[in-house]
Design an enzyme around this catalytic site. Structure first.
Site, PDB file in Angstrom:
ATOM      1  N   THR A 128       1.577  -4.337   4.280  1.00 52.91           N
ATOM      2  CA  THR A 128       1.372  -4.670   5.693  1.00 52.91           C
ATOM      3  C   THR A 128       0.852  -6.089   5.906  1.00 52.91           C
ATOM      4  O   THR A 128       1.034  -6.664   6.971  1.00 52.91           O
ATOM      5  CB  THR A 128       0.363  -3.693   6.345  1.00 52.91           C
ATOM      6  OG1 THR A 128      -0.883  -3.787   5.636  1.00 52.91           O
ATOM      7  CG2 THR A 128       0.871  -2.265   6.338  1.00 52.91           C
ATOM      8  N   ASP A 129       0.208  -6.656   4.865  1.00 51.90           N
ATOM      9  CA  ASP A 129      -0.555  -7.890   5.103  1.00 51.90           C
ATOM     10  C   ASP A 129       0.300  -9.098   5.488  1.00 51.90           C
ATOM     11  O   ASP A 129      -0.131  -9.933   6.292  1.00 51.90           O
ATOM     12  CB  ASP A 129      -1.427  -8.217   3.882  1.00 51.90           C
ATOM     13  CG  ASP A 129      -2.637  -7.290   3.801  1.00 51.90           C
ATOM     14  OD1 ASP A 129      -2.925  -6.604   4.798  1.00 51.90           O
ATOM     15  OD2 ASP A 129      -3.286  -7.240   2.745  1.00 51.90           O
ATOM     16  N   THR A 131       0.829  -1.214   0.000  1.00 53.66           N
ATOM     17  CA  THR A 131       0.000   0.000   0.000  1.00 53.66           C
ATOM     18  C   THR A 131       0.856   1.253   0.000  1.00 53.66           C
ATOM     19  O   THR A 131       0.465   2.287  -0.548  1.00 53.66           O
ATOM     20  CB  THR A 131      -0.930  -0.017   1.231  1.00 53.66           C
ATOM     21  OG1 THR A 131      -1.854  -1.086   1.067  1.00 53.66           O
ATOM     22  CG2 THR A 131      -1.711   1.275   1.382  1.00 53.66           C
ATOM     23  N   SER A 149       1.356  -7.536  -0.939  1.00 56.06           N
ATOM     24  CA  SER A 149       2.024  -8.575  -0.139  1.00 56.06           C
ATOM     25  C   SER A 149       1.124  -9.761   0.186  1.00 56.06           C
ATOM     26  O   SER A 149       1.599 -10.785   0.666  1.00 56.06           O
ATOM     27  CB  SER A 149       2.640  -7.994   1.128  1.00 56.06           C
ATOM     28  OG  SER A 149       1.686  -7.835   2.151  1.00 56.06           O
TER      29      SER A 149
HETATM   30  C1  SIN Z   1      -0.189  -5.238   0.961  1.00 58.68           C
HETATM   31  O1  SIN Z   1      -0.016  -5.906   1.980  1.00 58.68           O
HETATM   32  O2  SIN Z   1       0.629  -5.242   0.014  1.00 58.68           O
HETATM   33  C2  SIN Z   1      -1.409  -4.411   0.803  1.00 58.68           C
HETATM   34  C3  SIN Z   1      -1.953  -3.917   2.088  1.00 58.68           C
HETATM   35  C4  SIN Z   1      -1.042  -2.959   2.789  1.00 58.68           C
HETATM   36  O3  SIN Z   1       0.114  -2.749   2.454  1.00 58.68           O
HETATM   37  O4  SIN Z   1      -1.552  -2.355   3.776  1.00 58.68           O
END
Ligand code: SIN
Length: 316
Positions: A94-95, A14, A61
């Site tokens: 973050t995922d 993100t 991710s």
């Molecule tokens: C991801 O994990 O690539 C998308 C979600 C995020 O980064 O918050």
């Protein structure tokens, strides 16, 4: 004082996301903006010393793969070995950030800082959180004595061992659970609360000689996560056994408890040679071992990290 280089590796997420409207914080596509473009909008980075950038991947991710992990670990090891490199910052979604953090700590055992950072809002947001997180990550990578793999988000420094995503959309989306954070980044200064992850901690037993050869999913042992819940049965375990699963992590209830039907299937799997590990689906605490345990516990690792750990042990 002349600074050494900080290497910034882009992998997507993100933090590199783009939405059609600046007021849209959730309807975006992750992994659209290149690492150099992300840095270009942070003027304060000009004072943060020399950086080397590299786009290692550009993915959401949720789609993290062993191929990207192998590539990333290879680049991390490459740059860590360079005497002109002080530390590494990795931009990541973050995922699955906590899994990558654990994986890198386990296989790279860095004596320099490797700082994963991220964002909960896309780069196109009216008020994106990525630029501040990146600046904070740089401050950690520059901090004298910093070492090991950590995650920096919303001004908080988390150890690779403890970090877990705990919120779906708030900017402060991560927690270190009972262990608490390693520290905070406050206006560019690091305030430490406890030690950095230890490079040679006994819980990272795997010395991986050549990670780059493990780029294919077929190179990795098959380890799956099953969950205990009301009305659980042994059906999923039975199905996985027929597919030749090599390891099973069970996200058990409470202090490692299991529905008797699921437990029976897991014991059968263990007797058949499958490695079984009990983690807990509780957010805080760990499965406390008892002398009469028939299925080993995850030694405090969450289910997803216990899975990484078990894959690495099976490889070892
Ligand atoms: C991801 O994990 O690539 C998308 C979600 C995020 O980064 O918050």
């Amino acid at each position: 004082m002349k600074h050494q280089n900080i290497v910034i590796l882009g992998t997507g997420g993100t933090i590199a996301g783009r939405a059609a409207s600046a007021s849209d914080n959730i309807g975006y596509t992750a992994a659209q903006v290149g690492i150099d473009q992300l840095l270009a909008v942070i003027p304060a980075l000009a004072d943060a010393g020399p950086v080397i950038t590299e786009q290692v991947a550009q993915i959401d991710s949720k789609d993290m793969s062993f191929a990207v992990w192998a590539q990333l670990a290879g680049r991390v090891n490459h740059f860590l070995a360079r005497p002109d490199v002080q530390g590494i910052v990795i931009t990541h979604g973050t995922d699955t950030l906590e899994e990558t953090a654990y994986f890198l700590q386990a296989v790279c055992k860095p004596a320099k800082p490797v700082v994963l950072t991220c964002a909960m809002r896309p780069a196109t947001a009216l008020v994106p959180d990525g630029p501040q997180n990146l600046l904070d990550a740089m401050a950690v990578a520059r901090h004298a004595g910093a070492k090991g793999v950590v995650a920096v988000c919303a001004g908080t420094i988390h150890s690779a061992l403890d970090v877990q995503k705990v919120h779906t959309y708030k900017l402060d989306a991560f927690s270190s659970g009972d262990a608490g954070p390693i520290g905070y980044v406050e206006e560019g200064f690091v305030r430490l609360l406890r030690n950095w992850p230890l490079a040679q901690e006994g819980r990272y037993p795997i010395a991986m000689k050549n990670i780059a050869t493990l780029a294919d999913i077929a190179d990795w042992p098959r380890v799956e996560i099953v969950m205990n819940h009301a009305g659980a049965s042994g059906a999923v375990v039975e199905a996985l056994l027929t597919q030749g699963v090599q390891g099973l992590v069970v996200a058990a209830t409470g202090n490692g408890t299991l529905h008797h039907a699921l437990e029976a299937a897991l014991l059968k799997a263990q007797a058949a040679g499958v490695k079984v590990v009990r983690a807990t689906r509780c957010l805080n605490g760990r499965v406390l071992p008892k002398p009469d345990d028939t299925l080993p516990d995850s030694k405090g690792l969450s289910p997803v990290k216990a899975r990484v750990d078990l894959m690495l042990r099976l490889l070892g």
